[in-house]
Structures are given as C-alpha cells and as structure tokens.
Design a protein around this motif. Structure first.
Motif, short mmCIF file in Angstrom:
data_model
loop_
_atom_site.label_atom_id
_atom_site.label_comp_id
_atom_site.label_asym_id
_atom_site.label_seq_id
_atom_site.Cartn_x
_atom_site.Cartn_y
_atom_site.Cartn_z
N TYR A 225 0.84 -1.19 0.00
CA TYR A 225 0.00 0.00 0.00
C TYR A 225 0.88 1.25 0.00
O TYR A 225 1.86 1.32 0.74
CB TYR A 225 -0.91 0.02 1.23
N GLN A 253 -3.49 3.47 -2.00
CA GLN A 253 -3.76 2.55 -3.11
C GLN A 253 -2.86 1.32 -3.00
O GLN A 253 -1.69 1.42 -2.65
CB GLN A 253 -3.50 3.26 -4.43
N HIS A 254 -3.41 0.16 -3.30
CA HIS A 254 -2.62 -1.06 -3.33
C HIS A 254 -1.98 -1.22 -4.71
O HIS A 254 -2.66 -1.07 -5.73
CB HIS A 254 -3.48 -2.29 -3.03
N ARG A 284 -2.56 -0.87 5.20
CA ARG A 284 -3.04 0.50 5.31
C ARG A 284 -2.85 0.99 6.74
O ARG A 284 -2.94 0.22 7.69
CB ARG A 284 -4.52 0.56 4.93
N GLU A 288 -1.56 7.48 6.23
CA GLU A 288 -1.98 7.83 4.87
C GLU A 288 -2.90 9.05 4.85
O GLU A 288 -3.17 9.59 3.78
CB GLU A 288 -2.70 6.63 4.24
#
Length: 450
Positions: A225, A253-254, A284, A288
């Motif tokens: 991630y 975002q992966h 995650r 972030e």
C-alpha cells in the motif's frame, strides 16, 4: 530550515494526501507505542543518579538543617521506596491489562484498524511512559537507600521526588483509565476521525488534460500500500527535468510489483533515488491521512450495520461525519476534463488525489452497506441534500452538486429496491423527491441529469 520542514510535514499528516517519506518515517517512530516508554526508562536512571549526587554533595544536609526531610529514619525511607516500587509495578500492570482488554473489545465492535489510531494517542503513550519512569526511579531509590545508614547518607531529595512521582502517577492513572473507558464510546472515535479527515492542505488545482507521449516510467519494486508521496523531494530531485511528471499511484492505493508509480515525459537519470519518494507498506495505516480516515468511517458504519452488532445509530453518526468531511474537501473538486496538478509546480500531475478519487469508492461502499437500513439511507440522502444547499452559494459548484446528486439517486434506488416494506420505500422516495424538487427549483436538475 530542514528541521522546520520535517516538523511541518509531521504536523499536517492527518489530512494530507501528499505526505512525504521522511514525515511518514518520523510519524511511525514518534507515534509508536514503545518510543516514549523506552525514553522514560532510559531517562529515569539519569534523573535518579543526578538527584543522588546532589543528595550526597549537599542537598540531604540542606534538607535536614531546614527540617524539610519527609522521613524520620533511614529504615522508613527504605520501606517507602520499596512500597513505591511495588505500587508503581501494580499500576503499570493494571494499565497494561485494562488497555489490552479495552482495545480488544472496542476493536471487535468497531474495527481492528482503529487500534492504529488508539495507540498513537498521546495520553496513552505519556501514561505508560510516566508509569515506567516512576517504577524505575522507585527501584533506584530503594537500591540507593541503606536502612542502617545515618540520616546524612539518606537520599532525601530522591525519596521526595519518588513520592511526587507516585502522587502524579495516581492522578495520571485515573485520567488514563477514564480515557480508556471513553475509547469504548464509538462516537468519540467517529468525531476524531471526522476532525482529522477534514484537514485539507491546499496544494493542488485543476488543469486541462493533455495528450502526452510518456518517455518512461518507474515501477513498484514490491507489492503493498502506498503510504505517502514525498512530492517536495521529487520536486528537488527533478527540478531541472523538462516535461510533465505524472504520479500514477495515490496514498492508500494497493500496488503490485511492477505496477507504474510515476510516468515521465523526459526520463530522469536518478531513478534509484526516486523510489525512496514513495514508501510502500504492508498494510493500510493512519499515516496515509484522509484517504485512510474516510474509508475507516465507512468501515465503522458497515461493521455497525452487520447483524452481529446492528447499531444503526453509529452508522448514522458515520454518515454525519462523512458529510462534514465532504464539506471540508469541497475545494479539491476537479472537473471531468481536468487533472489535478501541484499548485506551485504544474509539471507534477496527481490523478486520483482530488475529491472524486478520495470519496467515490468509499461513498459507493457506504451505499452498499446502508441500503439494507432505510433509516441510514434516508439520513445520508438528507446529508447530500444539506451539503448541496450549502454548496449552491459557491462559485463553480454545479459539477460537484451533480456528482453528489447522482450518489444520492443511486443510494435511494438501491435502498428502495432491497426494501420489503412499503412504508420504508415511501419514506425513501419522499426524502429523495424533496432533494429532486430542490434541484429543480434551483435550475440544477436538467444539468445534473445530463
């Protein structure tokens, strides 16, 4: 100057989708559960030995001469230090135990990803650090006190300092246990998530999309991630590079190994340095920023609406928190024919980091969870209506109103289609019809429908 930049990056991580590598690393270290307790354990011997040196040099004699000693004999001082160490050990054991119990129960009800935020709380880390500091200081005071020594050899200031620490620890434990109890109150977490998700650094704007022939790309070296993007470092490394730079991966975002992270109109030579600008983590995390926090609100709502919990009022609170976040991020809306670019350097394109990229998927997931509950669906439709009423007075708000109106229609249609009770269907239709009437009265209906 560099220090101030690092502190600023760390300070605004909560909502920023452009967090850098250095800020992310500093945040992960500073917000860890172990850092402050380790500092407390390391600092305790320094403080204790310093006081002991003062006692042996002049402070004990000064306290005795001025009748300020808090113990009558060396044996009493030794006994007190032993009791203080025992009490501090009991406190720290109690706090660890209750913390584990509360976090386990709350995570089971609200979501395991909240643990990352709870462990970052300053009060939790300061409490465990203070208790660890008190325990080590008490042990050293007990070791340094000889029960058979004359009063002139008793470390009176160290004993007094231990007593003060113990009193502070008792008060701190009461406050910390109250905070842990509040952790189980879901509305507290929802409110904090809404507050953090609403922090919106004004760093990008819209620009008309252009066809570009990309010269090369940089791909992810591992799967995971995207934890953040060090845009400032990218700008420095590429300051002399001509042409556009498109950052193809957004925070949260992966990505798979080999997936494109950055595309260049002119390929740079320092490819290895650029990989360090986009940290990739195994999962995650709260670092972030808003992209994590908004999705966490949806996760809490979905879990609250599960048959095992069935807490639709918590889901309604999440719907209200999402409405607050939408209002806070309204300035990040980018038109369909535009792409997000850095405000200070239009060479850098940031697709997926605008309003649509931040909210479209989470709000669709919220619709899927809320459609089974008419009360939650009706509340969110009403929230869309309230938001659009506030947006109507702002310039160039029609496209965003159209986007939110579409989400409201999809939610109303989904909720009505799965409802089996006619009264619920009627209530959903009435709520949506009031929204549609408002759109029509404000000459927005045809534009949005198109």
């Amino acid at each position: 100057m560099k220090k101030n930049e690092s502190e600023n990056r760390l300070a605004d991580h909560s909502g920023s989708p452009l967090q850098g590598l250095r800020g992310w690393l500093l945040h992960r270290i500073w917000a860890s559960y172990w850092l402050l307790p380790v500092i407390g354990v390391a600092l305790a011997p320094i403080v204790a030995l310093t006081l002991l040196w003062f006692d042996r040099t002049f402070l004990t004699q000064f306290l005795i001469e001025n009748d300020l000693n808090i113990v009558a004999t060396a044996e009493t001082a030794r006994d007190f230090a032993g009791v203080a160490a025992s009490v501090a050990a009991a406190f720290i054991t109690l706090y660890f135990s209750i913390t584990l119990i509360v976090i386990s129960m709350a995570a089971g009800n609200l979501g395991v990803r909240l643990i990352d935020r709870w462990l970052e709380k300053k009060l939790v880390r300061v409490s465990i650090s203070g208790l660890a500091f008190t325990l080590v200081t008490s042990l050293l005071a007990m070791i340094a006190t000889d029960a058979d020594a004359p009063m002139e050899r008793v470390p009176l200031s160290l004993i007094g300092f231990t007593l003060a620490l113990l009193m502070i620890s008792i008060a701190m434990l009461a406050v910390a246990l109250h905070d842990l109890g509040r952790t189980m109150f879901v509305d507290t977490s929802i409110n904090r998530l809404a507050r953090d998700a609403g922090q919106v650094p004004d760093r990008f704007k819209g620009k008309t999309v252009e066809e570009i022939q990309w010269a090369g790309t940089i791909e992810a070296q591992k799967a995971g991630y995207i934890e953040g993007i060090d845009v400032e470092r990218l700008r420095k490394l590429l300051k002399d590079l001509p042409g556009r730079v498109r950052i193809c991966a957004s925070p949260g975002q992966h990505v798979l190994r080999g997936q494109t992270l950055i595309a260049f109109e002119t390929m740079p030579a320092n490819e290895g340095d650029l990989h360090a600008c986009i940290p990739i983590g195994p999962c995650r995390s709260n670092s972030e920023g808003a992209v994590f926090q908004i999705r966490l609100l949806v996760e809490i709502a979905a879990r609250a609406l599960s048959p095992a919990i069935n807490d639709f009022y918590s889901a309604i609170a999440c719907a209200d928190a999402l409405a607050e976040a939408i209002m806070d991020h309204r300035k990040t809306w980018i038109a369909d024919d535009e792409i997000a670019v850095l405000r200070d350097d239009e060479r850098f394109e940031l697709p997926g980091q605008d309003f649509r990229g931040l909210f479209q998927d989470p709000l669709s997931a919220f619709r899927q969870a809320a459609s089974q509950y008419p009360s939650v669906s009706i509340r969110m439709i009403g929230n869309y209506h309230r938001i659009c009423e506030n947006l109507a007075s702002e310039d160039r708000s029609e496209p965003l109103i159209g986007f939110l109106a579409t989400l409201a229609r999809e939610l109303a249609h989904h909720a009505e289609s799965v409802s089996t009770y006619e009264c619920d269907k009627r209530d959903i239709r009435e709520k949506m019809n009031r929204f549609e009437d408002w759109l029509r009265d404000n000459h927005l209906y045809l534009r949005d429908a198109a």
